[in-house]
Design an enzyme around this catalytic site. Structure first.
Site, short mmCIF file in Angstrom:
data_model
loop_
_atom_site.label_atom_id
_atom_site.label_comp_id
_atom_site.label_asym_id
_atom_site.label_seq_id
_atom_site.Cartn_x
_atom_site.Cartn_y
_atom_site.Cartn_z
N ASP A 225 0.78 -1.31 -0.01
CA ASP A 225 0.06 -0.08 -0.11
C ASP A 225 0.88 1.33 -0.04
OD1 ASP A 225 -2.65 0.84 -0.23
OD2 ASP A 225 -3.07 1.14 2.04
N ASP A 272 -8.94 -2.13 2.38
CA ASP A 272 -8.97 -1.42 3.44
C ASP A 272 -9.95 -1.88 4.52
OD1 ASP A 272 -6.93 -0.01 2.52
OD2 ASP A 272 -8.12 1.57 1.85
#
Length: 400
Positions: A225, A272
């Protein structure tokens, strides 16, 4: 492990299907209400993101208990967890190149149809227990065969029988309506209905069965990420270009003003929610297993009584069993809130896992250190991977 496509219930013969218990009903109700609220009132987008993400993770965690106990989910192995960031990077960069060199209109049609079909089955799976309870008053229903897929080498290892109850048929019809609404209108609520269903189903049926595997997965995706958001324009570009329910949309303005707003939505990627949700769900099941073992010390902590678990005994009789789920859930919320604060302060996209991963892992091991159980927690394993391997071996032997 190959799995048949989920079209209603999948069984080898026609039988009666009982109504499933709706896990964490009040959490689901709160999630449903919060998802609909922006239609009627202006809801602060930042608060909405934090609350919806937290409720989805908690609801998915409770939904994961039954599939894990029945062995009906997919178990992520250590190798799977290690490869996940690499595979994710290849897919992400491939999508970036596709949007760069192929007509966006064509990609929108292809991906829209793909996610529309997947969304129909995801929404159907989420609402089927509710339809069964409300429409059929929880009565046992007969499962009717739809079609049969014969055994095909390299495709499926066994003969697949797709079956469907009346409740599943009604739920699929309703879900199809939502998918059609999404494909034709691209309404943010239809997008969120599909996205939330994907998230709940992902957390429910994709399982990690040990703290070590969860840590490997989260650490790898932490780096993934950070790299793709901070070091390249790829992640942000794909998120903005990909017109598909891979993200949740949170209105910043009143519903009536969305059409004329310059930037009407804040976004949160499904990754997420789902990725940390898998870990939070495992922690919830760990708490339940430890409490059960404490109440009946002679009972194995898991169905397969893995060696790692046998080296991690529960507290002695009479001691209070430490709970980890509340701390880890709070750690997740703190990670989401930190992401939102940093994003608003710097007015730039943020890799949410940069803040969520330290939140959930930090909460786990701080709580373990307080309880004096760091080693016990680190070696915890449900043994689901071993149980799945045993089932697969039995099925292969049966099919030979």
């Amino acid at each position: 492990r190959s799995s048949p496509p989920r079209v209603g219930a999948m069984t080898a013969d026609r039988d009666m299907v009982s109504c499933e218990t709706i896990a964490a009903p009040f959490t689901h109700l709160a999630l449903f209400a919060l998802a609909l609220a922006p239609l009627f009132v202006v809801v602060d987008a930042n608060a909405n993101i934090a609350c919806v993400a937290a409720l989805t993770v908690i609801a998915g965690a409770y939904r994961s208990v039954r599939p894990a106990s029945e062995g009906s989910g997919e178990v992520m192995t250590r190798d799977d967890a290690a490869r996940f960031p690499i595979i994710g990077s290849c897919v992400l960069f491939g999508a970036f190149l596709a949007f760069k060199f192929l007509p966006k209109e064509l990609l929108d049609v292809v991906f829209g149809a793909y996610f529309g079909v997947l969304g129909t089955f995801a929404i159907s799976a989420v609402i089927t227990p509710l339809v069964h309870k409300c429409v059929f008053l929880s009565r046992d229903l007969r499962s009717h065969p739809l079609f049969v897929v014969p055994r095909v080498k390299w495709l499926n290892e066994e003969r697949w029988v797709a079956e469907c109850t009346a409740a599943e048929a009604i739920a699929t019809a309703l879900a199809g309506g939502f998918s059609y609404w999404y494909l034709t209108q691209k309404h943010w609520l239809a997008n969120n209905a599909l996205g939330l269903s994907f998230s709940l189903q992902g957390i429910e049926y994709l399982t990690i069965d040990s703290v070590q595997i969860g840590s490997i997965l989260l650490a790898g995706l932490f780096v993934y990420d950070v790299f793709w958001v901070f070091c390249t324009p790829v992640m942000v570009s794909v998120a903005r270009s990909f017109d598909a329910p891979i993200k949740l949309l949170f209105p910043r303005v009143a519903a009536s003003a969305i059409a004329g707003a310059d930037k009407p939505f804040s976004m949160l990627g499904l990754g997420d929610i789902v990725i940390p949700g898998l870990y939070v769900a495992m922690i919830l099941r760990m708490d339940a297993a430890r409490v059960a073992a404490h109440a009946a010390p002679k009972r194995a902590l898991t169905r397969s009584a893995s060696k790692a678990t046998s080296r991690a005994p529960p507290p002695a009789k009479g001691d209070k069993v430490p709970k980890y789920f509340p701390a880890v859930a709070i750690g997740y919320v703190m990670g989401i809130v930190t992401t939102i604060v940093v994003m608003n302060v710097f007015n730039a996209a943020q890799p949410a896992l940069l803040y969520i991963v330290p939140g959930v892992l930090g909460a786990t091991f701080i709580r373990a250190a307080i309880a004096g159980e760091v080693s016990t927690v680190w070696t915890y394993c449900e043994g689901l991977e071993e149980a799945q391997a045993e089932r697969d071996a039995a099925e292969n032997a049966k099919n030979k």
